[in-house]
Enzyme design. Structure first.
Site, PDB file in Angstrom:
ATOM      1  N   HIS A  73      -3.110   6.020   4.263  1.00 27.12           N
ATOM      2  CA  HIS A  73      -4.278   6.321   3.427  1.00 27.12           C
ATOM      3  C   HIS A  73      -5.272   7.207   4.178  1.00 27.12           C
ATOM      4  CE1 HIS A  73      -3.537   4.109  -0.202  1.00 27.12           C
ATOM      5  NE2 HIS A  73      -3.413   2.942   0.409  1.00 27.12           N
ATOM      6  N   GLU A  82     -23.996 -16.631   6.065  1.00 30.73           N
ATOM      7  CA  GLU A  82     -24.898 -16.994   7.146  1.00 30.73           C
ATOM      8  C   GLU A  82     -24.177 -17.423   8.423  1.00 30.73           C
ATOM      9  OE1 GLU A  82     -24.476 -20.498   4.248  1.00 30.73           O
ATOM     10  OE2 GLU A  82     -24.740 -18.313   4.154  1.00 30.73           O
ATOM     11  N   PHE A  97      -7.319 -13.319  13.018  1.00 31.76           N
ATOM     12  CA  PHE A  97      -7.580 -12.613  14.260  1.00 31.76           C
ATOM     13  C   PHE A  97      -8.650 -11.527  14.154  1.00 31.76           C
ATOM     14  CE2 PHE A  97      -3.231 -14.259  14.462  1.00 31.76           C
ATOM     15  CZ  PHE A  97      -3.344 -15.049  15.590  1.00 31.76           C
ATOM     16  N   GLU A  98      -9.086 -11.220  12.954  1.00 28.98           N
ATOM     17  CA  GLU A  98     -10.136 -10.223  12.757  1.00 28.98           C
ATOM     18  C   GLU A  98     -10.953 -10.593  11.530  1.00 28.98           C
ATOM     19  OE1 GLU A  98     -11.180  -7.545  14.415  1.00 28.98           O
ATOM     20  OE2 GLU A  98      -9.640  -7.565  15.978  1.00 28.98           O
ATOM     21  N   ASP A 158       4.257  -2.203   4.520  1.00 23.57           N
ATOM     22  CA  ASP A 158       3.463  -1.701   3.405  1.00 23.57           C
ATOM     23  C   ASP A 158       3.325  -0.179   3.499  1.00 23.57           C
ATOM     24  OD1 ASP A 158       1.346  -1.140   1.542  1.00 23.57           O
ATOM     25  OD2 ASP A 158       0.726  -3.228   1.697  1.00 23.57           O
ATOM     26  N   HIS A 207      -0.903   6.252  -2.753  1.00 24.26           N
ATOM     27  CA  HIS A 207       0.494   5.834  -2.850  1.00 24.26           C
ATOM     28  C   HIS A 207       1.263   6.902  -3.624  1.00 24.26           C
ATOM     29  CE1 HIS A 207      -0.872   1.314  -2.813  1.00 24.26           C
ATOM     30  NE2 HIS A 207      -1.191   1.962  -1.702  1.00 24.26           N
ATOM     31  N   SER A 249      -0.071  -2.584  -4.600  1.00 18.29           N
ATOM     32  CA  SER A 249       0.604  -3.603  -3.794  1.00 18.29           C
ATOM     33  C   SER A 249       0.542  -5.011  -4.372  1.00 18.29           C
ATOM     34  CB  SER A 249       0.021  -3.615  -2.375  1.00 18.29           C
ATOM     35  OG  SER A 249       0.281  -2.400  -1.716  1.00 18.29           O
TER      36      SER A 249
END
Length: 496
Positions: free
Chosen positions: A329, A230, A280-281, A61, A459, A111
């Site tokens: 960015h 919550e 994973f995050e 990307d 971009h 994107s």
């Protein structure tokens, strides 16, 4: 005597003196012989018209030609070379084209629109996913009538397994365009949906796609969009959903393997026996420079291929290096190129694990960024550092920086806009540009100097490269519309 010499020189300059190929004065020059060897290798390449059992598209990307160039130099310099002579894995692929990246309503693309082009075969508007250009962004009522079939639907219809891998949130624009339909890329969970919207949010669509067998492996970030407010995830961060749904528990109850860190990733069965969902995050995965406790893009790519390759009908896999875009960015080139190298490693891993005879691999980008290269840097100037002067007596840059008209050095790479702007409301540029040292410029957290002040670098709209190898890769050539990529992949997978 002078007349004879001048006459001979004139004849040579006008082409009147003929040299046999093996008698050229430069025939033993290393550059000459290397180019001839490359010509011979390319002349031997034959089109592969086998049916593609497997199709892999790897999308970095924001990795346009300029960003790719910076990554090439960085990787080569890390290996002790000048950098520009280095060749990244995808740059060795035999077929190459340029893609025009604009969205139908945007000269500089988004994107979601570019992802839809590559995963569905049609150009569309900025900010929409899996729908055509008839939809007005944000209008859920138009989704059904504007829906186009996406990659997960099309390749599952061929009996193939499907994988989606990204270092961004799995609900983010590029990965989502492989499996979802949405009036707005920001509808990642239900909290962003407008009142009365009957179209499920993107996270819900992913879980339903996995349950339905349209996605067999999904690895990336974005856990927060699958959890209610919550409920806290593994890092102690709360979800964003307001409907009380815990999509991760729903997935586990349906027999889907859930992994969230290095340990659970390593213990999972990537053998096709059960789908795998990796989150994973809470948001995006970590930059490669900061990565700890979670798999690399190459490791996720390898796991996905191993999980998908047991299908006798083959597979489709889309892999995104999402954080190259994010570092651009931020104007933070040091992280851009490190994620770029991680992407190159994923390309190499995909190539190693598959066979050119039955696997089409396409490597590309969705768009470029407003990255700029300041001349005239001598060869070997640190791509992250100051632009050093050319040595007229040698090949390596002098240890002396080029100076701008304000009497200050400048880095080899800057951005045309972004947070590193040298302009402010109360001053013009003359004499106010910060002085930067080599040590500062090469620091991991350094933000490149930029021109136009913006909170985030943007971009840009120039063409991006497409690299290809495998069945029907020879159809990648010239300058094409970005949605053409889908058609090459589909043609290769359906060829008789």
């Amino acid at each position: 005597m002078k007349t004879i010499i001048c006459t001979s020189l004139a004849l040579a300059l006008t082409g009147s003196v003929a040299f046999a190929q093996d008698a050229l004065p430069q025939q033993n020059n290393a550059w000459f012989t290397a180019a001839q060897a490359e010509l011979d290798a390319k002349a031997a390449v034959q089109p592969n018209t086998n049916k593609a059992k497997n199709v892999i598209i790897l999308i970095s990307d924001g990795n346009g030609v300029g960003t790719n160039y910076a990554t090439r130099l960085f990787d080569g310099q890390q290996n002790g070379n000048f950098g520009d002579e280095h060749v990244l894995p995808h740059e060795k692929f035999p077929f190459l084209a340029l893609a025009k990246t604009y969205n139908v309503n945007a000269q500089t693309p988004d994107s979601a629109g570019t992802g839809t082009a590559m995963h569905s075969g049609v150009k569309t508007k900025a900010g929409v996913i899996g729908v055509d250009e008839t939809l007005n962004r944000g209008d859920c009522s138009q989704v059904e009538g504007a829906t186009v079939a996406n990659a997960s639907e099309i390749y599952t219809g061929m009996g193939k397994s499907v994988g989606v891998v990204s270092t961004a949130r799995l609900t983010h624009a590029t990965p989502a365009s492989a499996y979802a339909h949405s009036a707005d890329r920001n509808f990642e969970d239900n909290s962003g949906l407008p009142d009365g919207c009957a179209v499920p949010d993107i996270a819900s669509q992913l879980i339903e796609a996995v349950k339905a067998g349209r996605v067999d492996v999904a690895l990336g970030g974005g856990r927060r969009h699958f959890l209610p407010k919550e409920v806290k995830g593994e890092e102690g961060k709360g979800g964003k959903r307001t409907d009380g749904k815990n999509l991760i528990e729903d997935a586990k109850a349906a027999g889907i393997q859930y992994v969230y860190d290095d340990g659970t990733f390593g213990a999972a069965r990537f053998d096709g026996s059960a789908p795998v969902l990796g989150l994973f995050e809470a948001s995006h995965m970590q930059y490669e420079a900061d990565r700890s406790g979670e798999p690399s893009l190459a490791e996720m790519t390898e796991a996905a291929i191993k999980a998908l390759q047991g299908n006798e009908n083959g597979f489709f896999l889309t892999v995104e290096a999402g954080r190259v875009d994010h570092a651009n960015h931020a104007g933070n080139l040091a992280r851009v190129v490190r994620d770029g190298v991680a992407f190159a490693e994923a390309v190499a891993r995909a190539d190693e694990l598959t066979d050119d005879s039955d696997t089409l691999i396409i490597v590309t980008a969705d768009h470029e960024h407003a990255i700029a290269f300041s001349g005239y840097a001598g060869r070997g100037s640190d791509i992250l550092g100051l632009s050093m002067k050319i040595d007229p007596a040698g090949t390596k840059a002098l240890n002396e920086p080029n100076m701008a008209q304000d009497g200050k050095p400048y880095t080899t790479v800057t951005y045309l806009n972004g947070g590193g702007s040298i302009l402010t409301e109360d001053q013009d540029w003359t004499g106010t540009r910060p002085t930067v040292s080599q040590e500062e410029a090469t620091d991991l957290d350094y933000v490149q100097q930029a021109l136009i002040p913006l909170s985030s670098e943007t971009h840009s709209g120039e063409d991006v490269a497409i690299y290809a190898k495998g069945p029907f890769a020879h159809l990648i050539g010239g300058t094409v519309e970005q949605n053409y990529i889908f058609h090459v992949m589909h043609h290769a997978a359906t060829a008789e």
